[in-house]
Motif scaffolding. Sequence first.
Motif, PDB file in Angstrom:
ATOM      1  N   THR A  13       0.815  -1.207   0.000  1.00 28.81           N
ATOM      2  CA  THR A  13       0.000   0.000   0.000  1.00 28.81           C
ATOM      3  C   THR A  13       0.853   1.263   0.000  1.00 28.81           C
ATOM      4  O   THR A  13       0.539   2.227  -0.694  1.00 28.81           O
ATOM      5  CB  THR A  13      -0.952   0.010   1.205  1.00 28.81           C
ATOM      6  OG1 THR A  13      -1.731  -1.181   1.184  1.00 28.81           O
ATOM      7  CG2 THR A  13      -1.872   1.214   1.174  1.00 28.81           C
ATOM      8  N   THR A  16       1.971   1.983  -3.393  1.00 28.92           N
ATOM      9  CA  THR A  16       0.845   2.438  -4.207  1.00 28.92           C
ATOM     10  C   THR A  16       0.592   3.921  -3.969  1.00 28.92           C
ATOM     11  O   THR A  16       0.409   4.696  -4.916  1.00 28.92           O
ATOM     12  CB  THR A  16      -0.418   1.621  -3.876  1.00 28.92           C
ATOM     13  OG1 THR A  16      -0.173   0.248  -4.182  1.00 28.92           O
ATOM     14  CG2 THR A  16      -1.631   2.129  -4.641  1.00 28.92           C
ATOM     15  N   ALA A  72      -6.764   4.725  -0.240  1.00 34.30           N
ATOM     16  CA  ALA A  72      -5.485   4.026  -0.148  1.00 34.30           C
ATOM     17  C   ALA A  72      -4.853   4.223   1.230  1.00 34.30           C
ATOM     18  O   ALA A  72      -4.317   3.286   1.828  1.00 34.30           O
ATOM     19  CB  ALA A  72      -4.529   4.514  -1.234  1.00 34.30           C
TER      20      ALA A  72
END
Length: 81
Positions: A13, A16, A72
């Motif tokens: 994550t 990302t 996110a």
Amino acid sequence: MASGAVTAVGSGTGQTIYAMVTDRLSRTEEGRAALRGLDTDPGSPEARRRLRAALSDEIDADEEFAHSLSSALGAMTPAPQ
């Protein structure tokens, strides 16, 4: 930012989110300058301020990006202590 941030965010994550932020900021001159400044001097309070300002501008300008980034960030789990 490119060199130090990947180490700081780890994988998954964090990477990302890093990719979302750098992709978005690299689209504008202000964003590119902020990324360069932080990459040149990651400890600089001024470089960090410029990056926060550029990211804030992008979030304010694009509700979809703001939602994607928020989602996110919400998916991140705290590091074990």
